[in-house]
Enzyme design. Structure first.
Site, PDB file in Angstrom:
ATOM      1  N   CYS A 272      40.891  33.242  36.078  1.00  0.00           N
ATOM      2  CA  CYS A 272      41.125  34.079  37.247  1.00  0.00           C
ATOM      3  C   CYS A 272      40.952  33.210  38.487  1.00  0.00           C
ATOM      4  CB  CYS A 272      40.119  35.233  37.270  1.00  0.00           C
ATOM      5  SG  CYS A 272      40.203  36.252  38.751  1.00  0.00           S
TER       6      CYS A 272
ATOM      7  N   CYS B  75      37.664  34.503  40.602  1.00  0.00           N
ATOM      8  CA  CYS B  75      36.278  34.333  40.160  1.00  0.00           C
ATOM      9  C   CYS B  75      36.078  33.238  39.120  1.00  0.00           C
ATOM     10  CB  CYS B  75      35.723  35.653  39.630  1.00  0.00           C
ATOM     11  SG  CYS B  75      36.401  36.147  38.024  1.00  0.00           S
TER      12      CYS B  75
ATOM     13  N   CYS C  48      41.220  41.618  36.180  1.00  0.00           N
ATOM     14  CA  CYS C  48      40.119  40.791  35.691  1.00  0.00           C
ATOM     15  C   CYS C  48      38.907  41.707  35.480  1.00  0.00           C
ATOM     16  CB  CYS C  48      39.784  39.698  36.708  1.00  0.00           C
ATOM     17  SG  CYS C  48      38.342  38.707  36.264  1.00  0.00           S
TER      18      CYS C  48
ATOM     19  N   CYS D 136      35.841  40.495  38.125  1.00  0.00           N
ATOM     20  CA  CYS D 136      35.858  40.696  39.581  1.00  0.00           C
ATOM     21  C   CYS D 136      36.828  41.791  40.026  1.00  0.00           C
ATOM     22  CB  CYS D 136      36.175  39.398  40.304  1.00  0.00           C
ATOM     23  SG  CYS D 136      37.870  38.809  40.102  1.00  0.00           S
TER      24      CYS D 136
ATOM     25  N   CYS E 295      52.441  40.218  31.639  1.00  0.00           N
ATOM     26  CA  CYS E 295      53.249  39.612  32.694  1.00  0.00           C
ATOM     27  C   CYS E 295      52.321  39.383  33.890  1.00  0.00           C
ATOM     28  CB  CYS E 295      54.389  40.570  33.027  1.00  0.00           C
ATOM     29  SG  CYS E 295      55.555  39.944  34.218  1.00  0.00           S
TER      30      CYS E 295
END
Length: 134
Positions: free
Chosen positions: A45, A48, A94, A97, A119
Site C-alpha cells: 500500500c 501505509c 487496504c 489504513c 483491478c
C-alpha cells in the site's frame, strides 16, 4: 503507519495519491507505472506500506490497470459494496489504513481459483522488487 487524520494524509501524499487513496478516485487507464510491470516482488500500500499483493498473482487482463487474482491473504484487504456511478461493484481497500485501492470483479472467465480480477490503481501501490529483481 496506521490511521492518520486528513491533514496528515494531505501532507504525506501527493495530490494525485490523495485523490485516489483517500477520496476513492481512479487513475486513467494505461497511465499507471505498474500496468506492464513484470518484475517479481511484493506490492505494498503506497499510503501505509502494508504488503497487499504478490507479483506471482499479477496477470495481464488488458484492462489498463494492474490486475491480481488474489491478495496475499484475505485479511490484507477489505471488500465493500460500491454503488457509485450507477454501477454495482466491490471496492477494495487496504485493511490497515482504509485507503482505496481499486475494485474486484468476479465471473469474467479468468483462469484462476476464484475467477477474480482485483483491478488496482498503480498509484495505490509501491513495488518492493525481489532481491534478484532490484
Amino acid at each position: 503507519m496506521g490511521r492518520e487524520d486528513d491533514a496528515q494524509w494531505r501532507e504525506k501524499l501527493t495530490r494525485e495519491e490523495y485523490k485516489v487513496l483517500r477520496q476513492g478516485g481512479t487513475e486513467a487507464p494505461w497511465t499507471g507505472e505498474y500496468v506492464d510491470e513484470k518484475r517479481r516482488g511484493v506490492y505494498r500500500c503506497r499510503a501505509c506500506g502494508s504488503e497487499l499483493f504478490a507479483s506471482d498473482t499479477k496477470f495481464d487482463s488488458r484492462c489498463g490497470w494492474p490486475s491480481f487474482w488474489t491478495p496475499l491473504a484475505g485479511d490484507k484487504v477489505k471488500l465493500l459494496e460500491d454503488n457509485t456511478l450507477g454501477m454495482r461493484r466491490t471496492e477494495v481497500r487496504c485493511a490497515n489504513c482504509d485507503s482505496h485501492l481499486g475494485h474486484v470483479f468476479y465471473g469474467e472467465g479468468w483462469d484462476n481459483p476464484d475467477d477474480a480480477r482485483f483491478c488496482i490503481n498503480s498509484i495505490s501501490l509501491t513495488l518492493e522488487p525481489a532481491e534478484d529483481q532490484a
